[in-house]
Design an enzyme around this catalytic site. Structure first.
Site, PDB file in Angstrom:
ATOM      1  N   CYS A 193       0.733  -1.328  -0.008  1.00  3.65           N
ATOM      2  CA  CYS A 193       0.053  -0.035  -0.009  1.00  3.65           C
ATOM      3  C   CYS A 193       0.773   1.265   0.072  1.00  3.65           C
ATOM      4  CB  CYS A 193      -0.869  -0.076   1.263  1.00  3.65           C
ATOM      5  SG  CYS A 193      -2.190   1.524   1.250  1.00  3.65           S
ATOM      6  N   ASP A 194       1.028   1.705  -1.334  1.00  2.00           N
ATOM      7  CA  ASP A 194       1.951   2.848  -1.286  1.00  2.00           C
ATOM      8  C   ASP A 194       1.617   4.084  -0.239  1.00  2.00           C
ATOM      9  OD1 ASP A 194       3.637   2.132  -3.127  1.00  2.00           O
ATOM     10  OD2 ASP A 194       2.225   2.664  -4.863  1.00  2.00           O
ATOM     11  N   PRO A 195       0.502   4.522  -0.214  1.00  2.00           N
ATOM     12  CA  PRO A 195       0.254   5.829   0.552  1.00  2.00           C
ATOM     13  C   PRO A 195       0.049   5.401   2.114  1.00  2.00           C
ATOM     14  CG  PRO A 195      -1.701   5.250  -0.642  1.00  2.00           C
ATOM     15  CD  PRO A 195      -0.778   4.127  -0.742  1.00  2.00           C
TER      16      PRO A 195
END
Lengths: 809, 809
Positions: B482-484
């Protein structure tokens, strides 16, 4: 083009320029600003606005994610361009139109776009109703103040719905939404400025990511959802307006818009008013505070508008002229000082203004608030390097950094120091500045060093002399005054003829400053002798610069622009494109590198190669292909910007130089052509409320486009314009303790009246041409002055000056 | 919503999906690509296209200077959005409309937007004329191929003017112009990509800054000037179309457009055709070459289209199913392999794909071109650090650099190595890859180091185990999958429950790979014993990870998402927002961290908290305010993207895990809901030609927006979708030298037929449910297989497999 396309007027003692059709000059704009924001307002309702936090930001965005960049020249308007529109529906007939004109483009009974110095108004008539829409700002907040006044001129009652529709646009891919906030009774759009790195989260903490649109009345209905509002009808005929009420529709990760419906039932002759505030905020609390401050009572709006008008009027300047040319007077007395004030007061709303802009903009302030000029000079010098070199930009805040063009090394910045300082001293006589102590730029590996302004300037001039090649010509590196002339010297060898001449002129200015304002102070003999020696050395160096430019860059009829890294002299007869450049000619006049005979030859060439109906172009012919030994300027569109437009900053140098040469008619012609005019309205497309940074050139290459305004109001032109009017046209130039009286009227002017403040004194100049005299007669307070000057000007005094000029002059 | 909003069909053996109104799903798009470009085509004529040089660039721009950014989700279309439009004028009546639908939005007699695998067609009827507009690409050039076929279905002759109008848009503030090039007989727009630094001049040398629009016929008139073309009428009713002819107007530092007029006089039943090419070029020579190659003879267009179709058909894949669900079959047999091929063949047209995307996209290629998977695995490993860590992105060219999100440290990249490698080996049996020698990333301060893939993988797994805290949980740094989720561990302490589970699963996969494909090779006894020891250690480490997650992150009903820097367990019952995350549950199933009873508890919660009609959301409730200990994900709009959308990549992990748990109905439900459907057309707004990266979630928070497609076709979902269909639904998974036969039909399917290529063999699977048996019966080429597998699969063979499933199953 009808001759009454626009009109200059005075209303309530304030200047206005008015345009009477949305069709004739559809790109016409004006601008408003304060220290935190600037807005360019198009006559048809489009708007480009930004605010500083502290870097430029938006609260009314394009419909897509725009690049962060400077305001573009000749900005193209498109259907979804941000704007402030007012759809108006006749509730009896169902007819609709939009004010000011976009997006429906329905014909109006009458239209007036009225640009004032501190507001913008549209007065529109339709269905017997007069709609007056007013936009102004506050003096220090980021908020647009909008009013819509509606007067029913019919003999029967009428119901209308007014739908202000303000673009909010594509705010962010991370988060964007908008809803009606019942407590505020207004629309609030929220967003998160896009970012990816955690450090930016902390940097972005203080950003104002909300946009609000709040009225002083509760709307009958509202919509914040652009796509739904527009529907299949489009902005020119929004689907949602087909219904009696708007759908009260929020935007939820959808492009927001601010639309509210206000139904007004108007009895005959009844007047109703609606006030709206629009702008960015950090949170809802801030909006509540603003609403309380601005919309709680009707007089609040009036008061903050007055405050704003008072702020703008601080820039009124200290000059007023009455000439035979009312349009010229209008610009000089009203819009010119305003534009100078804008530049000087808020530094074009940049946190790292280019050094040359910063200094020239400060120069303009000598006629408005010379204390600002002083402060700016000292600030610039505090960022000077010990070598004497100036940085490419002046950092105005602790967080500011050199960006964009300021990361490209330019070599001209020192030139503007002495020029600006001379203007400041001639205007103020404040010789104390020369002994002011200022630190040089701090460096990690050396002790702090502080020196007097005199020493700073000496070093700057010495740096200019040191940054020269074996021939004694000035290196150009990746640009001089001409930013995109970036490949003449990027290998380290190329030189600039213009900069060599400008250095010569700057050194002469500095010598004049020293002779007039320094030697006269209380120096020891040793200091005096040392100073005179320095002056003599500088004088000799300036002469050498002139000589070397003559030797290497005079092509028989004009001066070349420079010599490339590979030794090619360019801007000469052998060049098919970029054959002649204006700047070297103007500055050869200023630096005295050009003899009178050279001046005549040069001027002939300027007439035949550079002159156009819209002014003198910066170079000709415009480049149509890349020259890798000149650079980026040759890649710009022909006739645009530095590639051969009527680049007004350069044209103004020429005009200023012409006054120094006593070329009154030619000089005035430069000033006059710079102003948007009725007869050029089709070509220029601009109102004379500011001088743009350029008009398209390439007159012979692209005749149909020549004259078109860039519509950019940021330009180094205006400080020089003001100076040329004061020192040249009016001939009221300070020198030491005196004020010289040497008006230089164009030959077709029989008279000129001037009211001027000078060092606290009031000068009332009356110039009359007479065929009864052969030589100029100057009378001061009734006494003839053989010296043509007011000696030892005293603050508080009024000097009535009468000048009789022989008719031939 | 009518049930026939769109239709899936097969024409000429190729899949098409067709939409019959421009109004019902106005945002519906399809996409075309080759190795150099990608274009997303909206049903109404808008288009977003970019090409690689090597970074993404435009040739059809927005009306303003757009930010360079990735393609935005739910891209908002606006009036001046780039598009390809065809104004059509009836020369007899003067009536006009525009095809496909924008910008005039005039009602059509019939409309069909037909998305093919290698072309897009619109078939439009108006005035008794059929207009067929076709767009395709070439296999390796940057050019759009457009055809307009017009058939007069009337019994009398008719004259029409066709005005293709292609957006060129705001190209550059430095230089932009356009003109008709008589030699080419087409429109050429020229520009200079804006820059300021001299080094960028040299970098930009090879850029294709021209845009061309050339037809195979000489136009009757043309216009390249957007503002003049549009005039006061606007794009929905351009002023210039009011005249008989276009004004032949160039653009000179003005926004260009490509408009040409082609008059066609059509006899009854006459068919006429117009071919146009549109794209970027470096110079006019290049356009001439393209014209000669594409437009000189009619068959050239046909040939390059066939070549392009052949290229796209290389991605057809090795699976074909016939189930009771024709729409499902249509996607699986046609659009799914196409989307997998797009990802795997051109790496989403990025020069620095995120490592996890690069590896998963490569995983999808095992069913299409496993040699590509192999090559990609080796390339990724050649950029692995000696520590075992993987970089955030894989650099595909020498000039490429890690950009945007790849500059933010994520900790999950190693996980995908073993998962992808296992899939590759199961599909190919190519155990030779394990001994392939690959260098580690070169570092300036160390000798080059090369090692076998086996060693690379060992190190990757060891790195995962080393990047854990005292509890043995995996550090998250500034994000995992999950990048953010960038602030859980940015202080260095926070851990990810998901990553801990994923590490466990990845290590198990690696152990399975070693046991199946490594131990069986010819190892010395010492090697064997060493390897077994490593396997045992890894197995123990994986168990420990599972244990620790259970200990610290099981909240009684589901697994938490992680523990923040400050020690707060999040994604648990006490959280009001972000109470439950899908990924930890899915991967606890994969890693076997969840017992059967835990699985049941978790699944109950997934049903009650995460399930929506449009799929399973990634988390719930969506965050509505920033949580500084979780990060950027909480700032995204609620229900959008990682903040609680039906993020299909995550949903697909869940579906894949469900198949491993034998949850055939639930798993199929995940697959099925992922496809845009007739009944969800209003909400989703998308055609089933690709699986989007998300559908809006936040079902309880924003019910009206739930289900809306992002319209983004880049998604890690599809490789897993393919794998779930092959290994799960069809149950045809390789293992060692064998192919397992374990189909997992949903309970409402009585039959399934599968045609599958496997290691050069042809598998014909026929699954039938029967109430006559109690246990599954597998017959291979007529012989019952007790093991339910084809042992020692031989290339070139055909295996007819019949599976009888008991009805209850």
């Amino acid at each position: 083009m009808a001759m009454n396309t626009f009109t200059n007027t005075i209303k309530n003692d304030l200047a206005r320029t008015e345009l009477f059709s949305p069709l004739t000059m559809s790109s016409a704009t004006t601008f408003l600003w304060n220290s935190k924001m600037v807005a360019q307002i198009n006559c048809r309702g489009y708007m480009t606005s930004q605010f500083m936090q502290p870097e430029p930001s938006k609260y009314s965005y394009a419909p897509n994610l725009e690049a962060k960049t400077f305001i573009q020249p000749e900005q193209p308007y498109y259907a979804d361009h941000p704007g402030r529109f007012f759809y108006i529906k006749n509730e009896e007939t169902g007819e609709m139109f939009s004010a000011p004109y976009e997006p429906m483009r329905v014909e109006l009974d009458s239209f007036c776009f009225s640009a004032g110095t501190s507001d913008v108004k549209w007065i529109i008539n339709k269905w017997g109703i007069e709609f007056t829409i007013t936009l102004s700002l506050t003096k220090d907040l980021v908020v647009e103040l909008w009013s819509v006044e509606v007067v029913n001129g019919n003999s029967k009652a009428l119901s209308v719905s007014i739908y202000p529709c303000f673009s909010i646009g594509y705010m962010s891919w991370m988060s964007q939404s908008a809803d009606f906030n019942a407590e505020l009774s207004g629309i609030v759009a929220t967003s998160v400025t896009p970012y990816q790195k955690v450090e930016d989260y902390f940097k972005n903490q203080e950003l104002k990511d909300l946009t609000y649109m709040v009225a002083d009345q509760v709307p009958d209905s509202w919509c914040c959802n652009l796509l739904t509002f527009r529907g299949e009808g489009g902005m020119h005929n929004p689907s949602m307006l087909q219904e009696t009420r708007l759908e009260n529709k929020p935007a939820c990760y959808e492009t927001p818009v601010g639309v509210q419906q206000f139904k007004q039932h108007l009895l005959p002759n009844e007047k109703q008013n609606l006030n709206i505030i629009f702008g960015p905020a950090k949170n809802v609390e801030e909006i509540k505070t603003l609403k309380a401050k601005l919309l709680a009572k009707p007089e609040q709006f009036k008061d903050v508008r007055q405050d704003y008008s008072d702020y703008i009027n601080k820039g009124k300047g200290t000059l007023s002229i009455t000439s035979p040319d009312a349009d010229f007077d209008h610009y000089v007395n009203h819009w010119l000082p305003r534009q100078v004030f804008y530049h000087g007061d808020v530094n074009r709303l940049s946190t790292d203004p280019q050094t040359r802009n910063f200094l020239q903009d400060a120069m303009g302030m000598i006629y408005i608030a010379p204390a600002v000029t002083r402060e700016r000079l000292l600030l610039a010098l505090s960022q000077q390097k010990r070598s004497g070199a100036m940085p490419d930009g002046i950092l105005l805040t602790d967080e500011a950094e050199l960006k964009y063009i300021n990361q490209v090394p330019h070599t001209d910045h020192c030139v503007w120091l002495s020029i600006c300082l001379q203007a400041y001293l001639d205007e103020t006589g404040d010789s104390s500045i020369l002994s002011e102590q200022v630190a040089f730029e701090a460096t990690p590996d050396a002790e702090p060093e502080t020196a007097s302004v005199k020493v700073h300037l000496d070093r700057a001039m010495q740096w200019l002399l040191s940054a020269t090649d074996a021939r004694g010509l000035s290196y150009i590196e990746q640009g001089d005054w001409c930013d995109p002339m970036n490949m003449v010297g990027y290998k380290g060898k190329g030189v600039s003829a213009w900069l060599s001449l400008a250095s010569s002129y700057a050194i002469s200015c500095w010598n004049q400053v020293c002779e007039t304002y320094y030697l006269s102070s209380e120096l020891t003999n040793a200091e005096l002798s040392e100073s005179k020696k320095t002056i003599a050395e500088f004088a000799s160096a300036a002469d050498t610069l002139n000589l070397q430019v003559n030797k290497h860059c005079w092509n028989g009829d004009w001066f070349a622009r420079g010599i490339t890294d590979d030794g090619n002299v360019f801007g000469t007869k052998t060049d098919v494109e970029g054959r002649i450049f204006l700047n070297p000619q103007s500055w050869a006049m200023l630096s005295n590198a050009a003899s009178d005979s050279q001046y005549k030859l040069m001027n002939n060439q300027i007439f035949s190669q550079l002159a156009t109906p819209y002014g003198v172009t910066m170079l000709a012919p415009s480049f149509t292909q890349m020259r890798e030994d000149i650079g980026r300027v040759t890649q710009k569109s022909a006739g645009v910007s530095e590639n051969g437009s009527v680049y007004n900053h350069a044209a103004m140098f020429y005009g200023f130089a012409l006054y120094t040469k006593g070329q009154n008619d030619l000089a005035f012609d430069v000033l006059k052509r710079m102003l948007p005019s009725q007869q050029n309205a089709d070509a220029q497309g601009q109102l004379p409320v500011f001088v743009p940074n350029y008009y398209r050139g390439a007159y012979y290459q692209h005749p149909h486009h020549a004259g078109r305004s860039s519509h950019l109001f940021n330009t180094g032109t205006v400080a020089w314009y003001f100076r040329s009017v004061v020192e040249g046209l009016c001939g009221l130039k300070g020198c030491g303790n005196d004020l010289l009286i040497q008006p230089q009227l164009p030959s077709h002017w029989p008279t000129l009246k001037v009211q001027r403040e000078f060092r606290g004194a009031s000068i009332e100049l009356n110039v009359i041409k007479s065929d009864k005299i052969k030589d100029t007669v100057v009378t001061i307070n009734g006494e003839v002055s053989a010296q043509h000057k007011i000696c030892d000007v005293q603050a508080g005094q009024t000097y009535k000056v009468e000048v009789l000029l022989p008719l031939e002059k």
